[in-house]
Design a protein around this motif. Structure first.
Motif, short mmCIF file in Angstrom:
data_model
loop_
_atom_site.label_atom_id
_atom_site.label_comp_id
_atom_site.label_asym_id
_atom_site.label_seq_id
_atom_site.Cartn_x
_atom_site.Cartn_y
_atom_site.Cartn_z
N ASN A 285 -26.42 -76.06 -39.81
CA ASN A 285 -27.21 -77.19 -39.30
C ASN A 285 -28.71 -77.00 -39.47
O ASN A 285 -29.47 -77.95 -39.34
CB ASN A 285 -26.91 -77.41 -37.81
CG ASN A 285 -25.50 -77.87 -37.55
OD1 ASN A 285 -24.78 -78.24 -38.48
ND2 ASN A 285 -25.08 -77.85 -36.30
N THR A 287 -31.00 -76.23 -41.88
CA THR A 287 -31.83 -76.85 -42.90
C THR A 287 -32.10 -78.32 -42.56
O THR A 287 -33.21 -78.82 -42.77
CB THR A 287 -31.17 -76.75 -44.29
OG1 THR A 287 -29.77 -77.01 -44.17
CG2 THR A 287 -31.37 -75.37 -44.89
N THR A 288 -31.11 -79.01 -42.04
CA THR A 288 -31.31 -80.41 -41.66
C THR A 288 -32.33 -80.53 -40.54
O THR A 288 -33.21 -81.40 -40.57
CB THR A 288 -29.97 -81.03 -41.22
OG1 THR A 288 -29.07 -81.04 -42.33
CG2 THR A 288 -30.17 -82.45 -40.73
N VAL A 311 -27.48 -87.32 -44.25
CA VAL A 311 -27.64 -85.94 -44.69
C VAL A 311 -26.73 -85.73 -45.90
O VAL A 311 -25.51 -85.87 -45.80
CB VAL A 311 -27.27 -84.94 -43.58
CG1 VAL A 311 -27.45 -83.51 -44.08
CG2 VAL A 311 -28.12 -85.19 -42.33
N GLY A 313 -25.20 -83.07 -48.42
CA GLY A 313 -25.02 -81.63 -48.44
C GLY A 313 -23.81 -81.21 -49.24
O GLY A 313 -23.12 -82.04 -49.85
N THR A 317 -20.64 -77.91 -46.07
CA THR A 317 -21.41 -78.48 -44.96
C THR A 317 -20.69 -79.68 -44.37
O THR A 317 -20.58 -79.83 -43.14
CB THR A 317 -22.83 -78.87 -45.43
OG1 THR A 317 -23.54 -77.68 -45.79
CG2 THR A 317 -23.59 -79.60 -44.35
N LEU A 337 -23.16 -81.20 -36.64
CA LEU A 337 -24.48 -81.53 -37.14
C LEU A 337 -25.03 -82.84 -36.56
O LEU A 337 -26.17 -82.87 -36.11
CB LEU A 337 -24.46 -81.58 -38.67
CG LEU A 337 -25.78 -81.93 -39.36
CD1 LEU A 337 -26.92 -81.05 -38.89
CD2 LEU A 337 -25.63 -81.83 -40.89
N VAL A 341 -28.58 -82.99 -34.46
CA VAL A 341 -29.68 -83.87 -34.86
C VAL A 341 -30.09 -84.76 -33.68
O VAL A 341 -31.28 -84.91 -33.37
CB VAL A 341 -29.29 -84.72 -36.08
CG1 VAL A 341 -30.33 -85.82 -36.32
CG2 VAL A 341 -29.15 -83.85 -37.32
N VAL A 374 -23.08 -87.54 -42.54
CA VAL A 374 -23.15 -86.39 -43.43
C VAL A 374 -22.26 -86.69 -44.63
O VAL A 374 -21.05 -86.93 -44.47
CB VAL A 374 -22.69 -85.10 -42.73
CG1 VAL A 374 -22.91 -83.89 -43.63
CG2 VAL A 374 -23.45 -84.92 -41.41
N VAL A 391 -29.79 -79.20 -48.23
CA VAL A 391 -29.57 -80.60 -47.86
C VAL A 391 -30.72 -81.47 -48.35
O VAL A 391 -31.84 -80.99 -48.56
CB VAL A 391 -29.46 -80.79 -46.32
CG1 VAL A 391 -28.20 -80.12 -45.78
CG2 VAL A 391 -30.70 -80.28 -45.60
N VAL A 393 -32.27 -84.88 -46.71
CA VAL A 393 -32.18 -85.72 -45.52
C VAL A 393 -32.96 -87.00 -45.76
O VAL A 393 -34.15 -86.97 -46.11
CB VAL A 393 -32.74 -84.98 -44.28
CG1 VAL A 393 -32.69 -85.89 -43.05
CG2 VAL A 393 -31.93 -83.71 -44.02
N THR A 406 -36.03 -82.45 -48.77
CA THR A 406 -35.02 -81.51 -49.25
C THR A 406 -35.37 -80.12 -48.75
O THR A 406 -36.53 -79.70 -48.85
CB THR A 406 -34.94 -81.52 -50.78
OG1 THR A 406 -34.53 -82.83 -51.22
CG2 THR A 406 -33.92 -80.50 -51.28
#
Length: 466
Positions: A285, A287-288, A311, A313, A317, A337, A341, A374, A391, A393, A406
């Motif tokens: 989770n 990187t997001t 997202v 991925g 993911t 995820l 968020v 996602v 990812v 986003v 990114t």
């Protein structure tokens, strides 16, 4: 020791000989410094985890079952037998999704390595600080290589790698701590490997997911202790064409890469590729969450400004964390995820204080999580396991505008590793409820200057509750 007839164990043998021969002096200076920071982070996670509900249940249950009182349960006054202490301590390190992760190997390395090794240092062998560091590096090097050998498909097929791959880190660290020969280390790996088990369905709300790392630590400790006594294991545990670790868990003869097991062993250190977490949730989770923070820095917004978040991925993911959130416990909340968020947007952070029990069924978080989708990006999956957390986003705002970001890797990753100050600050934040400032400083100094410790037993002494 008896050899298994006809076993082609070139990779198992290379691993065992590396583990057996590894000394402090053979470890590069940057790896020595990194392993100390990684150890400090794991110990902080364990001390925080000691007071969590699932860890307290485990402590009480094993205390009632186990009358042996030789080995410390970190952050508590409790002592158990060394295998049970390893089980509890590994559970505590992994107890709240705050511990390290080797992303390519898909493994929380400290949670499986340190409980077995420190149990050895406390109850089974006299180790100096330098020997403890060398044994830790031995453990941290092996599990990630097994994870890389198995690839992303391992977790995609439903196996929890912390509970399967993790036994090899635990066995390697414990075997080096016990100073086993190369032959005996082969058997320690073979005993540990046949104990591998762990199902990813545990992520959907079950407390038992927290225990998987502890079971790996316990299995690795059993493997090393039994091998020291002459008990034999599967000597070609990785290579065996029928019933070997790789063929069985991949359900194939070719969906794994045995060369990854020993590639660069002793020259390229996987310890340097282990990442730390600064969010209290699963590593997939992060990187997001970083990408959303990056967007917010250049375009401040509120949750009411958001129409939807998409997202993009890897398939891992999507499968691992991208499912529609269901309020089934803190485990599922921390592994989901969309929910994480929503937590960031509502709370401004995703750390321990954001995951109290009442958060699980918070209507506002659940409603906001429904705005997060996602989706699989085949181009990211095609980049392989090294990019499994990458990812892109897209935040779609209600005014019709879209912001994109990114991220290939999060804060604390090998590409952007944390500073000593950041790691010490996280440790203090996690342990402030359990120990005085003086005890915190003593433990920090003992770890960061471990090469000067005359006896490894000093660590578990400092890990006891005051």
């Amino acid at each position: 020791m008896a050899e298994h007839a006809g076993g082609d164990n070139v990779h198992t043998r290379k691993i065992a000989e590396f583990v057996s021969a590894l000394t402090y002096e053979r470890i590069p200076a940057d790896v020595r410094e990194r392993i100390k920071l990684l150890i400090l982070d794991s110990l902080g996670c364990a001390i925080y985890g000691a007071q969590l509900e699932w860890c307290r249940i485990l402590q009480a249950s094993l205390e009632a079952l186990d009358q042996t009182r030789t080995t410390s349960v970190w952050g508590t006054p409790l002592r158990l037998s060394s295998p049970h202490a390893a089980l509890v301590n590994g559970t505590q390190v992994q107890g709240f999704e705050l511990d390290d992760v080797h992303r390519q190997g898909v493994l929380h390395v400290g949670a499986v390595t340190l409980p077995a090794l420190i149990a050895v240092a406390e109850s089974h062998a006299e180790l100096s600080g330098r020997e403890l560091l060398a044994a830790a590096v031995a453990g941290y090097e092996i599990g990630p290589r097994v994870g890389k050998c198995m690839g992303q498909e391992h977790i995609g097929q439903g196996w929890h790698s912390g509970a399967t791959v993790g036994v090899f880190s635990a066995a390697a660290g414990a075997a080096r701590g016990l100073r086993l020969s190369g032959d005996a280390t082969v058997h320690a790996l073979g005993i540990a490997g046949t104990q591998s088990a762990g199902l990813m369905a545990a992520q959907y709300g079950a407390m038992v997911k927290r225990m998987h790392a502890g079971r790996s630590a316990q299995s690795g400790l059993y493997g090393a202790l039994l091998a020291r006594s002459g008990f034999t294991g599967i000597v070609d545990v990785f290579e065996a064409p029928y019933g070997g670790f790789c063929t069985t868990f991949s359900r194939s003869q070719d969906r794994f890469n045995l060369d990854e097991l020993s590639a660069g062993l002793g020259e390229r250190f996987e310890t340097m590729r282990i990442s730390l977490k600064f969010y209290s949730c699963v590593g997939s989770n992060h990187t997001t969450l970083d990408a959303i923070r990056d967007i917010a820095r250049r375009r401040p917004f509120t949750r009411d400004d958001v129409d939807k978040i998409v997202v993009h991925g890897s398939q891992v993911t999507v499968d691992h964390v991208g499912w529609p959130y269901r309020p089934e416990g803190l485990t599922s909340a921390q592994l989901n995820l969309p929910f994480c968020v929503a937590t960031l947007l509502l709370e401004g952070d995703v750390f321990v204080d954001q995951f109290k029990p009442e958060a699980v069924a918070d209507p506002a978080r659940i409603a906001l999580s429904r705005k997060v989708k996602v989706v699989h990006d085949p181009a990211i999956t095609a980049q392989g396991s090294a990019f499994r957390h990458k990812v892109r986003v897209d935040i779609h705002f209600r005014d019709g505008s879209v912001e994109r970001e990114t991220r290939e890797a999060p804060q604390g990753s090998e590409q952007s590793f944390a500073t000593e100050g950041e790691i010490v600050a996280k440790f203090k934040k996690l342990t402030r409820h359990a120990m005085s400032t003086a005890r915190q400083e003593a433990l920090i100094n003992a770890v960061l200057e471990m090469e000067n410790l005359p006896a490894g037993k000093r660590l578990p002494e400092l890990l006891k509750a005051e």
